[in-house]
Scaffold this motif. Structure first.
Motif, PDB file in Angstrom:
ATOM      1  N   THR A 150      -0.940   7.516  -8.372  1.00  0.00           N
ATOM      2  CA  THR A 150      -0.347   7.284  -7.053  1.00  0.00           C
ATOM      3  C   THR A 150      -0.192   8.625  -6.335  1.00  0.00           C
ATOM      4  O   THR A 150       0.154   9.621  -6.969  1.00  0.00           O
ATOM      5  CB  THR A 150       1.072   6.671  -7.218  1.00  0.00           C
ATOM      6  OG1 THR A 150       0.983   5.597  -8.131  1.00  0.00           O
ATOM      7  CG2 THR A 150       1.648   6.202  -5.901  1.00  0.00           C
ATOM      8  N   SER A 151      -0.442   8.639  -5.038  1.00  0.00           N
ATOM      9  CA  SER A 151      -0.165   9.857  -4.262  1.00  0.00           C
ATOM     10  C   SER A 151       1.302   9.845  -3.868  1.00  0.00           C
ATOM     11  O   SER A 151       1.880   8.780  -3.663  1.00  0.00           O
ATOM     12  CB  SER A 151      -1.016   9.897  -2.998  1.00  0.00           C
ATOM     13  OG  SER A 151      -2.377   9.785  -3.323  1.00  0.00           O
ATOM     14  N   ILE A 152       1.891  11.029  -3.763  1.00  0.00           N
ATOM     15  CA  ILE A 152       3.317  11.102  -3.406  1.00  0.00           C
ATOM     16  C   ILE A 152       3.540  12.068  -2.252  1.00  0.00           C
ATOM     17  O   ILE A 152       2.935  13.145  -2.198  1.00  0.00           O
ATOM     18  CB  ILE A 152       4.166  11.559  -4.620  1.00  0.00           C
ATOM     19  CG1 ILE A 152       4.157  10.494  -5.720  1.00  0.00           C
ATOM     20  CG2 ILE A 152       5.614  11.859  -4.199  1.00  0.00           C
ATOM     21  CD1 ILE A 152       5.030  10.801  -6.916  1.00  0.00           C
ATOM     22  N   ILE A 153       4.399  11.653  -1.318  1.00  0.00           N
ATOM     23  CA  ILE A 153       4.941  12.600  -0.342  1.00  0.00           C
ATOM     24  C   ILE A 153       6.424  12.721  -0.675  1.00  0.00           C
ATOM     25  O   ILE A 153       7.176  11.751  -0.553  1.00  0.00           O
ATOM     26  CB  ILE A 153       4.773  12.124   1.116  1.00  0.00           C
ATOM     27  CG1 ILE A 153       3.298  11.935   1.464  1.00  0.00           C
ATOM     28  CG2 ILE A 153       5.426  13.130   2.072  1.00  0.00           C
ATOM     29  CD1 ILE A 153       3.064  11.408   2.886  1.00  0.00           C
TER      30      ILE A 153
ATOM     31  N   ILE B  42      12.750   3.071  -7.766  1.00  0.00           N
ATOM     32  CA  ILE B  42      11.391   3.491  -8.130  1.00  0.00           C
ATOM     33  C   ILE B  42      10.621   2.275  -8.658  1.00  0.00           C
ATOM     34  O   ILE B  42       9.451   2.064  -8.322  1.00  0.00           O
ATOM     35  CB  ILE B  42      11.423   4.647  -9.164  1.00  0.00           C
ATOM     36  CG1 ILE B  42      12.071   5.879  -8.534  1.00  0.00           C
ATOM     37  CG2 ILE B  42      10.012   4.979  -9.663  1.00  0.00           C
ATOM     38  CD1 ILE B  42      12.301   7.046  -9.475  1.00  0.00           C
ATOM     39  N   ALA B  43      11.292   1.446  -9.466  1.00  0.00           N
ATOM     40  CA  ALA B  43      10.645   0.233 -10.000  1.00  0.00           C
ATOM     41  C   ALA B  43      10.218  -0.683  -8.850  1.00  0.00           C
ATOM     42  O   ALA B  43       9.100  -1.214  -8.849  1.00  0.00           O
ATOM     43  CB  ALA B  43      11.600  -0.500 -10.936  1.00  0.00           C
ATOM     44  N   ILE B  44      11.094  -0.840  -7.857  1.00  0.00           N
ATOM     45  CA  ILE B  44      10.757  -1.697  -6.700  1.00  0.00           C
ATOM     46  C   ILE B  44       9.574  -1.094  -5.938  1.00  0.00           C
ATOM     47  O   ILE B  44       8.615  -1.783  -5.606  1.00  0.00           O
ATOM     48  CB  ILE B  44      11.977  -1.862  -5.755  1.00  0.00           C
ATOM     49  CG1 ILE B  44      13.086  -2.659  -6.465  1.00  0.00           C
ATOM     50  CG2 ILE B  44      11.571  -2.535  -4.449  1.00  0.00           C
ATOM     51  CD1 ILE B  44      14.387  -2.763  -5.687  1.00  0.00           C
ATOM     52  N   ALA B  45       9.669   0.223  -5.688  1.00  0.00           N
ATOM     53  CA  ALA B  45       8.622   0.879  -4.893  1.00  0.00           C
ATOM     54  C   ALA B  45       7.262   0.828  -5.585  1.00  0.00           C
ATOM     55  O   ALA B  45       6.229   0.745  -4.927  1.00  0.00           O
ATOM     56  CB  ALA B  45       9.025   2.332  -4.619  1.00  0.00           C
ATOM     57  N   LEU B  46       7.262   0.878  -6.917  1.00  0.00           N
ATOM     58  CA  LEU B  46       5.976   0.940  -7.626  1.00  0.00           C
ATOM     59  C   LEU B  46       5.491  -0.420  -8.136  1.00  0.00           C
ATOM     60  O   LEU B  46       4.369  -0.524  -8.632  1.00  0.00           O
ATOM     61  CB  LEU B  46       6.069   1.918  -8.812  1.00  0.00           C
ATOM     62  CG  LEU B  46       6.273   3.391  -8.465  1.00  0.00           C
ATOM     63  CD1 LEU B  46       6.332   4.223  -9.740  1.00  0.00           C
ATOM     64  CD2 LEU B  46       5.166   3.921  -7.562  1.00  0.00           C
ATOM     65  N   ALA B  47       6.316  -1.462  -7.984  1.00  0.00           N
ATOM     66  CA  ALA B  47       5.982  -2.768  -8.572  1.00  0.00           C
ATOM     67  C   ALA B  47       4.622  -3.291  -8.101  1.00  0.00           C
ATOM     68  O   ALA B  47       3.872  -3.867  -8.882  1.00  0.00           O
ATOM     69  CB  ALA B  47       7.079  -3.782  -8.254  1.00  0.00           C
TER      70      ALA B  47
ATOM     71  N   GLU C  73       0.810  -1.217   0.000  1.00  0.00           N
ATOM     72  CA  GLU C  73       0.000   0.000   0.000  1.00  0.00           C
ATOM     73  C   GLU C  73       0.843   1.266   0.000  1.00  0.00           C
ATOM     74  O   GLU C  73       0.423   2.318  -0.464  1.00  0.00           O
ATOM     75  CB  GLU C  73      -0.944  -0.003   1.201  1.00  0.00           C
ATOM     76  CG  GLU C  73      -2.033  -1.048   1.046  1.00  0.00           C
ATOM     77  CD  GLU C  73      -3.102  -0.911   2.091  1.00  0.00           C
ATOM     78  OE1 GLU C  73      -3.552   0.212   2.339  1.00  0.00           O
ATOM     79  OE2 GLU C  73      -3.477  -1.944   2.664  1.00  0.00           O
ATOM     80  N   ILE C  74       2.041   1.165   0.622  1.00  0.00           N
ATOM     81  CA  ILE C  74       2.942   2.321   0.633  1.00  0.00           C
ATOM     82  C   ILE C  74       4.300   1.887   0.095  1.00  0.00           C
ATOM     83  O   ILE C  74       4.873   0.911   0.579  1.00  0.00           O
ATOM     84  CB  ILE C  74       3.177   2.861   2.069  1.00  0.00           C
ATOM     85  CG1 ILE C  74       1.866   2.990   2.859  1.00  0.00           C
ATOM     86  CG2 ILE C  74       3.895   4.214   2.012  1.00  0.00           C
ATOM     87  CD1 ILE C  74       2.080   3.341   4.324  1.00  0.00           C
ATOM     88  N   GLY C  75       4.785   2.593  -0.895  1.00  0.00           N
ATOM     89  CA  GLY C  75       6.136   2.329  -1.397  1.00  0.00           C
ATOM     90  C   GLY C  75       7.062   3.417  -0.885  1.00  0.00           C
ATOM     91  O   GLY C  75       6.611   4.525  -0.590  1.00  0.00           O
ATOM     92  N   MET C  76       8.348   3.110  -0.765  1.00  0.00           N
ATOM     93  CA  MET C  76       9.263   4.130  -0.257  1.00  0.00           C
ATOM     94  C   MET C  76      10.565   4.159  -1.043  1.00  0.00           C
ATOM     95  O   MET C  76      11.113   3.111  -1.378  1.00  0.00           O
ATOM     96  CB  MET C  76       9.535   3.867   1.217  1.00  0.00           C
ATOM     97  CG  MET C  76      10.205   5.024   1.897  1.00  0.00           C
ATOM     98  SD  MET C  76       9.726   5.152   3.621  1.00  0.00           S
ATOM     99  CE  MET C  76      10.609   6.631   4.114  1.00  0.00           C
TER     100      MET C  76
ATOM    101  N   LYS D 299       2.097  -1.546  -7.182  1.00  0.00           N
ATOM    102  CA  LYS D 299       1.094  -0.491  -7.347  1.00  0.00           C
ATOM    103  C   LYS D 299       0.595   0.067  -6.008  1.00  0.00           C
ATOM    104  O   LYS D 299      -0.594  -0.034  -5.680  1.00  0.00           O
ATOM    105  CB  LYS D 299      -0.106  -1.020  -8.146  1.00  0.00           C
ATOM    106  CG  LYS D 299       0.235  -1.513  -9.531  1.00  0.00           C
ATOM    107  CD  LYS D 299      -1.054  -1.657 -10.342  1.00  0.00           C
ATOM    108  CE  LYS D 299      -0.795  -2.162 -11.727  1.00  0.00           C
ATOM    109  NZ  LYS D 299      -0.428  -3.582 -11.779  1.00  0.00           N
ATOM    110  N   PRO D 300       1.481   0.648  -5.217  1.00  0.00           N
ATOM    111  CA  PRO D 300       1.033   1.216  -3.939  1.00  0.00           C
ATOM    112  C   PRO D 300       0.153   2.448  -4.169  1.00  0.00           C
ATOM    113  O   PRO D 300       0.238   3.081  -5.235  1.00  0.00           O
ATOM    114  CB  PRO D 300       2.342   1.614  -3.259  1.00  0.00           C
ATOM    115  CG  PRO D 300       3.271   1.896  -4.387  1.00  0.00           C
ATOM    116  CD  PRO D 300       2.896   0.933  -5.481  1.00  0.00           C
TER     117      PRO D 300
END
Ligand code: SF4
Ligand code: MG
Length: 331
Positions: free
Chosen positions: A207-210, A166-171, A92-95, A173-174
């Motif tokens: 995707t939302s981003i902080i 980025i690929a790992i964080a988005l894989a 749910e959350i990627g970092m 679909k968070p």
């Protein structure tokens, strides 16, 4: 707009030999679905601690969430068990962190590292996970992905490694991507490419981003809203245009004077803010910026300023904006 994340009155402390360091004090903000916001401030202002609190990755046992709630899609994460958080992180959350070298495993092939999260969070075969990893590398702009998945992190440049992160964080679909100083270690051209890529993927996937950064210069490209933190507190929030065109907190004004601006025809000399932030073992009772503020008034050292509305979606915690304030009474 629908809210994805809502943080309310977050307090985080670190236990040290000297006592309790109150690193985050009463932080509240939200992120809408599909929105990119920035949290900016000097190092040590509590922005990374806030991010780690959302991920529940605070160093244990010294750091603790003392108060407040962190609600993601209607669910409060503060009291979640570690097992549930493992599912939430990644799924749910990627970092993305500043230095991909410390986050990537130097002894595992890139393909395995992208597949790992996919296999953990989805019921898919190893073959499918590798296929998806190839696709992810393609999406983040890495050429010859079939060959690249069999390589190790040291075979990639700094910018390429950040693309892999980025690929790992988005894989998986968070819904939310937290990027903590994602481009600080990269040179300016690569920095711009990575930010551009993140923005492009955000628009495509909703995707939302902080974005967490000490560099206000990188904010305008990526984000629609800005949260400015100082000494563990939020001091100003507003849209990017409000913050850049009309900053209302003296600290934000100081931050803006310290970054080169392409959008300004003439700019005053770049300057840094004099002095240092307060010791958070004993946070000040009044405004935390008081000792460094050129506009300080007597009341500032005694009472904490509340938030005042200074524009459409613009708020500032500064006595100057109180309806009864007189700016000339500088002390
Ligand atoms: Fe400066 Fe006072 Fe505003 Fe704090 S409240 S930023 S000390 S003017
Ligand atoms: Mg940090």
């Amino acid at each position: 707009m629908e809210r994805l994340l809502e943080i309310e009155n977050l307090h985080v402390s670190f236990q040290t030999f000297e006592g309790e360091v109150k690193a985050v004090r009463g932080v509240s903000f939200h992120v809408n679905k599909g929105e990119a916001i920035a949290i900016v401030g000097e190092s040590g202002c509590g922005k990374s601690v806030t991010a780690k609190s959302i991920m529940r990755l605070l160093p244990s046992p010294q750091a603790k969430i003392k108060q407040g709630s962190i609600t993601l899609n209607g669910v409060n994460l503060v009291n979640k068990k570690e097992k549930e958080m493992t599912r939430i992180r990644g799924f749910e959350i990627g970092m993305i962190f500043q230095d991909p070298m410390t986050s990537l495993n130097p002894t595992a092939k890139i393909g395995e590292q992208i597949s790992e999260g996919l296999l953990r969070h989805n019921k898919i075969s190893k073959k499918k996970a590798i296929e998806h990893s190839i696709k992810m590398l393609e999406i983040v702009g890495i050429s010859q992905p079939e060959k690249r998945i069999n390589q190790y992190p040291h075979e990639f440049s700094g910018g390429m490694r950040q693309r892999v992160m980025i690929a790992i964080a988005l894989a998986c679909k968070p819904n939310l991507l937290i990027a903590d100083e994602p481009t600080t270690a990269l040179d300016v051209t690569i920095q711009a490419q990575i930010l551009h890529l993140m923005k492009e993927l955000q628009l495509k996937t909703n995707t939302s981003i902080i974005l967490i950064t000490h560099d206000l210069g990188v904010v305008a490209e990526m984000c629609s809203r800005v949260v400015v933190m100082y000494a563990g507190e939020i001091v100003e929030t507003g849209s990017v245009s409000e913050i850049f065109a009309n900053p209302s907190h003296p600290y934000t004004k100081g931050l803006l004077k310290s970054v080169p601006r392409l959008d300004m025809l003439k700019q005053e000399k770049l300057s840094s803010i004099k002095g240092t932030p307060p010791d958070l073992l004993e946070p000040p009772t009044g405004c935390s910026f008081f000792p460094r503020c050129e506009k300080a008034m007597k009341i500032c050292g005694e009472y904490k300023p509340g938030f005042e509305k200074t524009g459409d979606s613009h708020h500032s915690a500064c006595w100057l904006h109180h309806p009864m304030a007189k700016e000339e009474s500088t002390c």
